[in-house]
Every structure is written in C-alpha cells, then in structure tokens.
Design a protein around this motif. Structure first.
Motif: not given
Length: 408
Positions: A279-284, A291-303, A325-334
């Motif tokens: 939850n903290s990751i997706v809020k971030t 504020k940015y054009d490009f985000l690189l996001v890495n989520i650990d755990g599965a590894d 996480v994915i459910s929230k990002i799905l709602n982002c436009e453009d």
C-alpha cells in the motif's frame, strides 16, 4: 505521456510437476495483470541475451539502455550508492550479508535468519574497526540482512575474490588476488582482516546475545562479495530527455538509479521481502507520477520467495501485487506502462536462470494482440515477440512520440 516501467523482481519462473506443471504466475489469480495483457501488446524478454543468467543489477542496466558489458564493474558500488554512501572515484565497494557462522567459520545461515532489527547498531560497531592507517572503512546497513562496505584509500584494487561462499555449510572463503599486482594482494589482505575482525566484534555483541536468547541465529560475521570500482554512467535524464525517478525497496536498485542521475523516491515503510507494505509503494507511485515523465518501479518479494523455493508464498505475493498495486495503476490515464520482471527465479532452482521473462506494454495507440492472460506462456504468443531488455527504452520513446527519426 507518462512512462512507468514496473519490474516485479524475480517474478518469472519455470513450471513444476508438483504444481500441475504451472509457474507461480500461471497459478496466481491476477485479474488486473490479465486486463493489462488484454489491453496491451505482449511478448517475452531476454534481459540481456537468451540463456544469460543475469543479476538484478545487470538486468536493470540493460533495461535502462546501458550496456552491462561496458559499464558493470560489480554489484557493490550500486549497493553502496543505494543506501546513501557518497562513493567516490577510486573507492572499492562491496555488497555484504550479515551472516551466521560457527567457531570454525562454517556458514550456518547466509542471512542470519533474515535479520531485520538491530543492524544499525551492528554497523556502528563495525565502523569502529581499524585496519590500516591509509585505508578508511565505510560500512552501512541496507534492508534486512544486506549491507555495504566501501574501502577508501591508496593502492586498492577490485581484482579480488569473494569471502562469501554463497552456500551454507561451507567455510568462509579466504579472499585472494586475481592478478599479481601489489594492489590486488594488498586489498585481499585488507578484506581478510576485515572479515575476521567482524567476527571478533560481533560474536558477543548485545544484539546477538539477545537474538540467541530469543532462539534466533546471531548476525556474527560480515560476508563481502561483488566488489567493484565505482562505474561512470551516462546521465539517464540527459540521454533520453526525461525527468526520471526511481521507486524501489532495495539499495541495489536505488543505487543504479542514483549513479544514473535519476531521483530516488524512498518508500517510507518498505522493508523488502514478501512482508513489504505494498500500500505504501502504490501510494508513493501515485503521489510521484505528476512530478516526473518516467518512473522506474521495482517491487521485491517474489524474488525472495523464489530463492527460498517457496511456490505458494511466491504465488500469493504476486496475487497481492495484482490486488494492491496493479489495480490502482490501471486507473491512471495517459500512461505508457511496461510490466515485466528483471529475471527468472524458479522455485525449483532457488536462483536466477537464463529463461526469458513475460512482458506487456499497455499504451495509447499500441497494437493490441490476442493475449488475454499475463504469464510466461501466454505472453510468448503476443505481438511483441521476443525482445531484449535493451529494446525497451527505444520502444517506450517511440510509443510516446519522443523518438527521433533515423535517416531521411
């Protein structure tokens, strides 16, 4: 248009007979990842090249458009930069584990029961160590059992072997020079002293005495590996004309981003592993995107679950990522969204392998294929085909109309 590369660390896997010949990703219920697959173009990706067993560091370098064979000097410098050490030219940096050994220096647990608390106090003690007058020791804890060591001074070399045997029930290795130079011999000697002194300092440390009382394994030694000189990376933001940031839990990925000139947005409560606060990751992610054009996001755990050989834990963590996480990002436009993994970590192998990973790109205007599920097998039937990690930035720039024409 905004760009997000979302990397689920070590998510890809191999099918196992015990689990009905499915991978954890295939077995997981991932309606939101599947929706991205249905609305995007799918394929499989070799982080570097087919059959190459990559580390997370070399994989991320390739995905960001750098040639690992030219810029990679070892994992240590990235780990050090990631935890906030101001590494300088000439420094030799190592990634380290807090580990457990017996009195004969046989490794009982490379991760000291995956220690989470008290490593800052252990690090303070390590930093009190004095070895050679002309060599400065900079040691800092990272997430969990991880830490970094930087040696700073004259006559240092990264042409040395590791102290970490990388498996349990083996003795700590003597560090040896890889060439006949004075610098390599001197650095190997320094590192051997460091490892032995770390045991002397930590064996009866109050943190470890408390852990033993609680039935936990003590973090009674430091095992360095992956030593390297600080590399020189072309500034990512200038290279692609993007205002870029990284959101990650591990020092390694944050360090790659810092050395590449990207901003690093730390997640306040992320700790790494399958117990991380998604939850903290997706809020971030959502609060940073404007504020940015490009985000690189890495989520650990599965590894980590893959390294532990835990199929069910890996499957459940993938499901949590999908739900939280994915459910929230799905709602982002453009948004141009790339969803993938940096490498395959099969539960049957408990280590990285050279298998390709699934990838999907969901972006306005993308050619949508017929794939309806996101997993290793379904993705291989998609319109993207089989690509390399080094292709991703070119594809993103093209889809977001940031590419320049090559030729007339």
């Amino acid at each position: 248009m905004k760009c997000i590369i979302l990397i689920i660390d070590g998510m890809a896997d191999r099918p196992t007979k015990e689990n009905d010949y499915k991978t954890p990703l295939q077995a997981a219920k991932t309606p939101n990842m599947d929706k991205i697959a249905e609305e995007g173009i799918n394929g499989i990706m070799d982080p570097i090249s087919p059959g190459i067993r990559v580390g997370s560091d070399t994989a991320h370098l390739s995905i960001l458009g750098y040639d690992p064979y030219k810029v990679y000097t070892g994992r240590g410098p990235f780990e050090a930069a990631g935890v906030g050490v101001d590494v300088k030219p000439g420094d030799i940096a190592f990634r380290c584990n807090f580990a457990t050994v017996d009195e004969n220096f046989v490794v009982l647990d490379r991760r000291a029961d995956r220690i989470r608390e008290g490593t800052d106090k252990l690090a303070e003690t390590i930093n009190s160590m004095k070895l050679e007058e002309d060599v400065e020791i900079i040691f800092k804890e990272s997430t969990g059992h991880r830490a970094v060591l930087v040696l700073r001074g004259e006559n240092l070399s990264d042409k040395i072997t590791d102290a970490d045997p990388k498996v349990e029930n083996k003795r700590v290795k003597d560090v040896k020079p890889l060439d006949d130079s004075f610098e390599a011999k001197f650095t190997a000697s320094i590192l051997n002293k460091f490892v032995k002194n770390s045991y002397k300092l930590l064996e009866k440390h109050p943190i470890n005495l408390k852990r033993i009382k609680e039935g936990k394994k003590p973090a009674n030694i430091i095992l360095p590996r992956g030593g390297g000189k600080v590399p020189s990376l072309e500034n990512f933001c200038e290279k692609y004309n993007l205002k870029a940031a990284c959101i990650a839990e591990t020092g390694l990925i944050m360090g790659i981003a810092r050395l590449a000139g990207m901003d690093v947005i730390e997640v306040p409560t992320a700790t790494g592993g399958t117990d991380t606060d998604l939850n903290s990751i997706v809020k971030t992610i959502l609060s940073t995107l404007d504020k940015y054009d490009f985000l690189l996001v890495n989520i650990d755990g599965a590894d980590e679950a893959g390294h532990d050989g835990n199929f069910e834990e890996k499957k459940e963590f993938i499901e949590r990522i999908d739900e939280v996480v994915i459910s929230k990002i799905l709602n982002c436009e453009d948004i141009c969204l790339v969803l993938t993994a940096d490498h395959t970590t099969p539960v049957s192998v408990k280590d990285h392998t050279g298998d390709p990973v699934p990838i999907v790109i969901r972006c306005p205007g993308v050619r949508i294929d017929d794939v309806k599920r996101f997993d290793e097998i379904s993705a291989s039937k998609g319109g993207l085909g089989r690509i390399k990690g080094s292709d991703i930035m070119n594809i993103i720039l093209d889809l977001t109309n940031r590419s320049e024409k090559f030729g007339a």
